[in-house]
Design a protein around this motif. Structure first.
Motif, PDB file in Angstrom:
ATOM      1  N   ASN A  59     -26.721 -17.438 -57.900  1.00  0.00           N
ATOM      2  CA  ASN A  59     -26.597 -16.712 -58.744  1.00  0.00           C
ATOM      3  C   ASN A  59     -24.907 -16.269 -58.732  1.00  0.00           C
ATOM      4  O   ASN A  59     -24.022 -16.165 -58.251  1.00  0.00           O
ATOM      5  N   ILE A  60     -25.073 -16.098 -60.594  1.00  0.00           N
ATOM      6  CA  ILE A  60     -23.789 -15.867 -60.812  1.00  0.00           C
ATOM      7  C   ILE A  60     -23.376 -14.027 -61.424  1.00  0.00           C
ATOM      8  O   ILE A  60     -24.244 -14.648 -62.554  1.00  0.00           O
ATOM      9  N   ASP A  61     -22.301 -13.915 -61.682  1.00  0.00           N
ATOM     10  CA  ASP A  61     -22.702 -12.376 -62.031  1.00  0.00           C
ATOM     11  C   ASP A  61     -21.095 -12.894 -62.703  1.00  0.00           C
ATOM     12  O   ASP A  61     -20.390 -13.175 -62.889  1.00  0.00           O
ATOM     13  N   TYR A  62     -21.372 -11.859 -64.027  1.00  0.00           N
ATOM     14  CA  TYR A  62     -20.695 -12.064 -65.104  1.00  0.00           C
ATOM     15  C   TYR A  62     -19.831 -10.787 -65.962  1.00  0.00           C
ATOM     16  O   TYR A  62     -20.492 -10.385 -66.032  1.00  0.00           O
ATOM     17  N   GLY A  63     -18.655 -10.562 -65.932  1.00  0.00           N
ATOM     18  CA  GLY A  63     -18.394  -9.175 -65.971  1.00  0.00           C
ATOM     19  C   GLY A  63     -16.745  -9.000 -66.690  1.00  0.00           C
ATOM     20  O   GLY A  63     -16.076 -10.286 -65.749  1.00  0.00           O
ATOM     21  N   LEU A  88     -15.720  -7.321 -50.227  1.00  0.00           N
ATOM     22  CA  LEU A  88     -16.021  -6.130 -48.907  1.00  0.00           C
ATOM     23  C   LEU A  88     -16.869  -4.820 -49.443  1.00  0.00           C
ATOM     24  O   LEU A  88     -18.301  -4.810 -48.296  1.00  0.00           O
ATOM     25  N   THR A  89     -16.793  -4.384 -49.674  1.00  0.00           N
ATOM     26  CA  THR A  89     -17.504  -2.973 -50.992  1.00  0.00           C
ATOM     27  C   THR A  89     -18.958  -3.472 -51.149  1.00  0.00           C
ATOM     28  O   THR A  89     -19.803  -2.697 -50.791  1.00  0.00           O
ATOM     29  N   VAL A  90     -19.027  -4.426 -51.953  1.00  0.00           N
ATOM     30  CA  VAL A  90     -19.238  -4.902 -52.858  1.00  0.00           C
ATOM     31  C   VAL A  90     -20.763  -5.661 -52.008  1.00  0.00           C
ATOM     32  O   VAL A  90     -22.108  -5.673 -51.404  1.00  0.00           O
ATOM     33  N   TYR A  91     -20.504  -6.035 -50.464  1.00  0.00           N
ATOM     34  CA  TYR A  91     -20.897  -7.070 -49.909  1.00  0.00           C
ATOM     35  C   TYR A  91     -21.874  -5.904 -48.271  1.00  0.00           C
ATOM     36  O   TYR A  91     -22.751  -5.759 -48.933  1.00  0.00           O
ATOM     37  N   ILE A  92     -20.968  -4.498 -48.548  1.00  0.00           N
ATOM     38  CA  ILE A  92     -21.874  -3.188 -48.013  1.00  0.00           C
ATOM     39  C   ILE A  92     -23.223  -3.425 -48.444  1.00  0.00           C
ATOM     40  O   ILE A  92     -23.760  -2.396 -47.951  1.00  0.00           O
ATOM     41  N   TYR A  93     -22.664  -2.886 -49.605  1.00  0.00           N
ATOM     42  CA  TYR A  93     -23.352  -1.964 -50.549  1.00  0.00           C
ATOM     43  C   TYR A  93     -24.705  -3.324 -50.802  1.00  0.00           C
ATOM     44  O   TYR A  93     -25.964  -2.566 -50.704  1.00  0.00           O
ATOM     45  N   ARG A  94     -24.504  -4.316 -51.126  1.00  0.00           N
ATOM     46  CA  ARG A  94     -25.168  -5.454 -50.889  1.00  0.00           C
ATOM     47  C   ARG A  94     -26.425  -5.542 -49.884  1.00  0.00           C
ATOM     48  O   ARG A  94     -27.152  -5.362 -49.711  1.00  0.00           O
ATOM     49  N   PHE A 105     -22.035 -13.224 -47.878  1.00  0.00           N
ATOM     50  CA  PHE A 105     -20.753 -13.702 -47.081  1.00  0.00           C
ATOM     51  C   PHE A 105     -20.156 -14.067 -47.034  1.00  0.00           C
ATOM     52  O   PHE A 105     -18.924 -13.765 -48.010  1.00  0.00           O
ATOM     53  N   SER A 106     -20.651 -14.995 -47.368  1.00  0.00           N
ATOM     54  CA  SER A 106     -20.288 -16.682 -47.607  1.00  0.00           C
ATOM     55  C   SER A 106     -19.180 -16.650 -49.331  1.00  0.00           C
ATOM     56  O   SER A 106     -18.143 -16.957 -50.034  1.00  0.00           O
ATOM     57  N   ASP A 107     -20.194 -15.838 -50.320  1.00  0.00           N
ATOM     58  CA  ASP A 107     -20.005 -15.600 -51.473  1.00  0.00           C
ATOM     59  C   ASP A 107     -19.081 -14.840 -52.036  1.00  0.00           C
ATOM     60  O   ASP A 107     -17.930 -14.799 -52.813  1.00  0.00           O
TER      61      ASP A 107
END
Length: 415
Positions: A59-63, A88-94, A105-107
């Protein structure tokens, strides 16, 4: 999978070394904490507006990214701190919303390493070339644009290496296209201008202007995202509607759409020729060969019929080997002439295909029933269709391969 994790960890360790071997924060801590909070806040807000797509199992995100302005203002260490907190904020949110990928986590580790490395290289180049570019008109902006392009290409290269490690890169061309063609020049310019303005306001301490750039960028991006979502929703709705109204075998309209279109045409009061046609002795084709051959004949019949129609006409598959035509804006004589021409075209055509490893050529004919009239309440198109169907059976009973037509305006029957 193990190779991918080791690669992600390697990038993170390289980023860590770069950050702590640099000259530390380039600004005082109070200013940095203020900048860190603003960048974190708007990056989190903008995260929901990023474009996500899938490439293989990845999965790739672009912005838009604000990393370039931050690294030029606070240095590689400041960028490392920001990227670590933000990712880490994005990781916790997801994780909290249960939208995380198995390799989340690896991503996260990969993203921190990739963005710190690429933007730290941009930082070094900026420090080295900024005086040179200042001698040219708009040199500051040209340099930022070049650095944005370089950072993007390096980031794309890192991702291509991931594809190679996971065995998902099919060709060199695919990797080249991903690196150099996945992002447009306008996107590069948008990132360069945004980061250029942010850096100017950061250095001048114009916090209101800094906040305004972030806010403007967010509002514009959100508006664009809403518009894109609206367009995407419409495209998906149109695609599903097309699927619902299209015959899967022939690609022409199906019976459902025929009923819908007839209901609409009932309101027009126009002269219409309703034609029902059916392949003669179709059962013998299936019995002599198989249903796959029969399907090829039906497809050929549909294609032949479609070739005689204009954009105003309609073609529907109303049964197995039966089709219905709605011929518009013609006189009765022209409509009869056209249907006779179609019948001759079917008779003179041949379906070439392979059957049991042998090339075969199948000829066939069709019978037609035409009812021509003016649409009105007393004679809706649904009833005219029944009359055309009866005329088609009349052609069958009279020897097939012919046209039976009735002019409903004059009650004239032609055979």
């Amino acid at each position: 999978m193990l190779k991918g994790r080791l690669y992600d960890s390697l990038l993170f360790l390289i980023a860590l070394v770069i950050a702590f071997s640099s000259s530390g924060l380039l600004v005082d801590r109070t200013s940095f904490y203020k900048v860190l909070f603003i960048f974190w806040l708007f990056s989190c807000l903008y995260f929901h507006l990023r474009v996500f797509y899938k490439n293989g199992s990845i999965n790739i995100d672009y912005g838009i990214t604000y990393d370039l302005s931050l690294v030029l203002f606070a240095g590689p260490l400041g960028l490392f701190i920001f990227e670590t907190i933000y990712r880490l904020t994005v990781y916790i949110y997801r994780k909290w919303t249960k939208t995380a990928d198995p390799s989340e986590f690896s991503d996260t580790i990969y993203n921190i390493g990739c963005f710190v490395i690429t933007n730290s290289i941009a930082y070094v180049l900026f420090q080295h070339f900024q005086e040179t570019f200042q001698a040219f008109p708009f040199g500051y902006w040209v340099l930022l644009f070049i650095l944005v392009c370089l950072s993007s290409y390096l980031s794309g290269t890192f991702m291509v290496i991931v594809f190679v490690l996971l065995g998902e890169l099919k060709s060199f061309k695919e990797g080249f296209d991903f690196i150099f063609r996945s992002i447009s020049t306008l996107d590069f310019a948008k990132v360069a201008i945004t980061n250029g303005l942010l850096l100017i306001f950061l250095r001048e301490g114009k916090w209101e202007m800094l906040f305004s750039v972030f806010l403007l960028n967010y509002i514009v991006s959100r508006s664009f995202s809403s518009k894109s979502q609206s367009i995407q929703t419409k495209l998906e709705r149109d695609r599903f509607e097309q699927m619902a109204y299209t015959d899967f075998l022939t690609g022409v309209y199906n019976r459902t759409f025929m009923d819908k279109k007839m209901s609409e045409l009932n309101q027009t009061g126009e002269n219409v020729g309703i034609v029902v046609c059916d392949i003669d002795k179709f059962k013998s084709i299936n019995d002599s060969y198989n249903h796959a051959v029969g399907d090829k004949v039906i497809q050929h019949f549909a294609s032949t019929l479609k070739g005689y129609l204009t954009a105003e006409d309609y073609l529907f598959r109303s049964g197995g080997e039966e089709f219905t035509l709605c011929l518009r804006n013609r006189s009765f004589e022209d409509t009869v002439s056209l249907v006779n021409e179609i019948g001759k075209g079917v008779q003179n055509s041949v379906v070439n295909m392979e059957f049991q490893e042998v090339e075969i050529a199948i000829s066939y004919t069709a019978s037609f029933g035409l009812y021509f009239y003016t649409v009105h309440e007393q004679m809706p198109m649904e009833k005219a269709y029944i009359l055309a169907d009866q005329l088609m059976f009349q052609s069958k009973h009279q020897g097939r391969n012919r046209v039976s037509a009735t002019n409903g305006l004059l009650n004239t029957i032609l055979i």
